[in-house]
Design a protein around this motif. Structure first.
Motif, short mmCIF file in Angstrom:
data_model
loop_
_atom_site.label_atom_id
_atom_site.label_comp_id
_atom_site.label_asym_id
_atom_site.label_seq_id
_atom_site.Cartn_x
_atom_site.Cartn_y
_atom_site.Cartn_z
N GLN A 260 0.74 -1.11 0.21
CA GLN A 260 0.12 -0.02 0.13
C GLN A 260 0.87 1.19 0.03
N LEU A 261 0.58 2.28 -1.09
CA LEU A 261 1.27 3.42 -1.10
C LEU A 261 1.12 4.25 0.39
N SER A 262 0.02 4.16 0.83
CA SER A 262 -0.28 5.04 1.94
C SER A 262 0.72 4.72 3.31
N LYS A 263 1.37 3.47 3.30
CA LYS A 263 2.19 2.91 4.39
C LYS A 263 3.64 3.64 4.18
N LEU A 309 19.57 -2.05 -2.55
CA LEU A 309 19.98 -2.33 -3.73
C LEU A 309 18.92 -1.60 -4.70
N ALA A 310 19.36 -0.75 -5.59
CA ALA A 310 18.49 -0.07 -6.65
C ALA A 310 17.49 -1.06 -7.39
N LEU A 311 16.32 -0.33 -7.69
CA LEU A 311 15.28 -1.03 -8.53
C LEU A 311 15.97 -1.44 -9.83
N THR A 316 8.83 0.83 -12.44
CA THR A 316 8.36 2.07 -12.59
C THR A 316 8.20 2.90 -11.21
N ALA A 317 8.15 2.10 -10.17
CA ALA A 317 8.06 2.78 -8.78
C ALA A 317 9.49 3.63 -8.67
N THR A 318 9.11 4.51 -7.80
CA THR A 318 10.49 5.37 -7.32
C THR A 318 10.33 5.80 -5.90
N GLY A 319 11.43 6.08 -5.36
CA GLY A 319 11.37 6.39 -4.12
C GLY A 319 11.74 5.37 -3.07
N THR A 365 9.09 11.22 -1.17
CA THR A 365 8.09 10.94 -1.84
C THR A 365 8.11 9.62 -2.79
N VAL A 366 7.17 8.70 -2.68
CA VAL A 366 7.10 7.41 -3.25
C VAL A 366 6.01 7.50 -4.42
N THR A 367 6.30 7.08 -5.64
CA THR A 367 5.49 6.85 -6.37
C THR A 367 4.91 5.29 -6.97
N PRO A 368 3.85 5.04 -7.14
CA PRO A 368 3.57 3.60 -7.48
C PRO A 368 4.23 2.81 -8.66
N GLY A 369 3.93 1.70 -9.04
CA GLY A 369 4.57 1.11 -10.16
C GLY A 369 5.14 -0.27 -9.82
N SER A 370 5.67 -0.78 -10.50
CA SER A 370 6.39 -1.87 -10.53
C SER A 370 7.79 -1.86 -9.66
N ALA A 371 8.20 -2.67 -8.91
CA ALA A 371 9.33 -2.67 -7.89
C ALA A 371 10.22 -3.73 -7.95
N ASN A 372 10.72 -4.15 -9.28
CA ASN A 372 11.61 -5.41 -9.49
C ASN A 372 13.06 -5.08 -9.37
N ALA A 373 13.88 -6.08 -8.58
CA ALA A 373 15.32 -5.80 -8.63
C ALA A 373 15.94 -7.23 -8.85
N ALA A 374 17.07 -7.27 -9.23
CA ALA A 374 17.85 -8.36 -9.66
C ALA A 374 19.23 -8.69 -9.16
N LEU A 375 19.77 -9.69 -8.65
CA LEU A 375 20.94 -10.09 -8.25
C LEU A 375 21.56 -11.25 -9.00
N THR A 376 22.81 -11.45 -9.23
CA THR A 376 23.43 -12.72 -9.76
C THR A 376 24.07 -13.33 -8.62
N PHE A 377 23.82 -14.82 -8.29
CA PHE A 377 24.42 -15.57 -7.16
C PHE A 377 25.35 -16.23 -7.89
N THR A 378 26.75 -16.13 -7.46
CA THR A 378 27.70 -17.13 -8.22
C THR A 378 28.29 -18.13 -6.97
N MET A 379 28.76 -19.22 -7.39
CA MET A 379 29.56 -20.33 -6.70
C MET A 379 30.86 -20.26 -6.98
N THR A 380 31.68 -20.63 -5.82
CA THR A 380 33.27 -20.67 -5.98
C THR A 380 33.61 -22.08 -5.23
N TYR A 381 34.12 -23.03 -6.03
CA TYR A 381 34.49 -24.25 -5.37
C TYR A 381 36.01 -24.46 -5.14
#
Length: 382
Positions: A260-263, A309-311, A316-319, A365-381
């Protein structure tokens, strides 16, 4: 080229013939004898006062060395890593029997493989061994040898130190000389082998077969040494299956739900956390000592100390930003190696990395919209 280094009083020389030694001033009697008999027995010479002779008895054979049936190479092992324990031939002391008279004999060795240029690995006693290529890319084999010489009258009896085979695949040897008349020398040897990572590994099976050749070497009357043509022994390695060690890490999608944007009432507000796991599955047993992982941001890091982490650029959401924490609520450190706790090298198996995610307000100020973020998970053996 230099010979295999010896560690006991022994005669060592290049494995090549040389012209007969010239008579010295102390050998004038021999010179006069040669002048007197030349016209009668052309090509013969008088016997020297100290005759030198040798003759070895033995058997030509192939000696099989049982290398591991299969090995699993850690994907991120550094080049030069020894991958297997040392596997050796028997410590034989009676491969050859050599009746000698004031002459020198000893075992000789050479590789039948091509060298990995500039790469050595310390053997079982710390002596550097040359590494040789196998038929599997990225997999080499280090080879060491030691000689055994038993003699009744000379001081150079016993086992000699471990040495490397010549990097140019030429013959090298260790030899002992009897200077006290007739003697019988028994010769033996032992060789050891270990697989080594030499570069990028392609899974496959080593061809096996002859890796090295051994023989006996004797001294001619000229004082030089030469490898004899009889009774050669070949060391043959059994094939080994080469695998690459890696765990399975499926993609993870975390559903953050609708907020909810109001929160979002001020900078620093955080939504309720969503717990999720990163799965690390089907880790191989017995081939890895440590597994590490890290999280590499796809987009910018807003606050590294707080795991913000930045979106993504398509959001499309901001803030707001995505905050990531570990299971103890400590902010996740990006681009930092973590060690997989609880990993059992002997058992392998599957594991989970528990994490927490939440949105955090970063602007007034927060604007509504999609709020996706991505990370790459790497393994070292390792």
């Amino acid at each position: 080229m230099p010979q295999l280094k010896k560690t006991r009083p022994a005669v060592a020389a290049t494995l090549a013939s040389s012209p007969p030694a010239q008579a010295s001033s102390g050998q004038s009697g021999l010179a006069r004898c040669l002048l007197l008999v030349t016209a009668l027995v052309l090509g013969l010479a008088c016997k020297t006062a100290l005759a030198q002779s040798f003759s070895c008895n033995g058997a030509a054979e192939t000696i099989s060395v049982a290398m591991p049936a299969s090995i699993t190479v850690p994907r991120d092992a550094v080049d030069g890593t020894r991958l297997t324990p040392w596997t050796s031939t028997p410590a034989a002391t009676n491969y050859y029997s050599c009746p000698v008279t004031n002459a020198g004999v000893g075992p000789a060795y050479k590789s039948l493989l091509t060298p990995v240029v500039g790469m050595t690995v310390n053997g079982s006693t710390g002596v550097p061994y040359q590494v040789w290529n196998t038929t599997v890319p990225g997999i080499g084999v280090a080879i060491g040898a030691r000689s055994y010489i038993l003699t009744q009258k000379s001081a150079c009896s016993g086992w000699y130190a471990w040495v490397s085979l010549h990097a140019d695949a030429s013959w090298g040897y260790q030899a002992c000389t009897s200077n006290n008349g007739s003697d019988v020398m028994n010769l033996g040897f032992q060789m050891e082998f270990a697989y080594v990572k030499t570069g990028a590994v392609t899974p496959g099976t080593t061809a096996g077969g002859a890796a090295s050749e051994t023989a006996w070497v004797g001294r001619f009357q000229t004082g030089t040494y030469a490898v004899q043509s009889s009774f050669h022994k070949f060391i043959s390695l059994t094939p080994t299956i080469i695998n690459i060690a890696a765990c399975e890490t499926p993609n993870v999608t975390v559903n953050m739900g609708k907020q909810q944007l109001s929160k979002f009432t001020g900078i620093g507000y955080s939504t309720p956390v969503v717990s999720f796991d990163v799965s690390i599955n089907a880790c191989p047993a017995g081939s890895l000592t440590k597994i590490q992982y890290q999280f590499i941001p796809v987009n910018a890091v807003i606050d590294a100390n707080n795991g913000l982490l930045a979106l993504s650029s398509t959001a499309t959401a901001t803030g707001i930003a995505l905050q990531l924490k570990d299971s103890s609520d400590a902010p996740l450190k990006f681009n930092t190696q973590y060690t997989l706790t609880g990993y059992n090298s002997a058992a392998g198996g599957s594991y989970k990395v528990p994490l927490k995610a939440a949105y955090r307000q970063t602007a007034a100020t927060v604007t509504p919209g999609s709020a996706n973020a991505a990370l790459t998970f790497t393994m070292t053996y390792q």
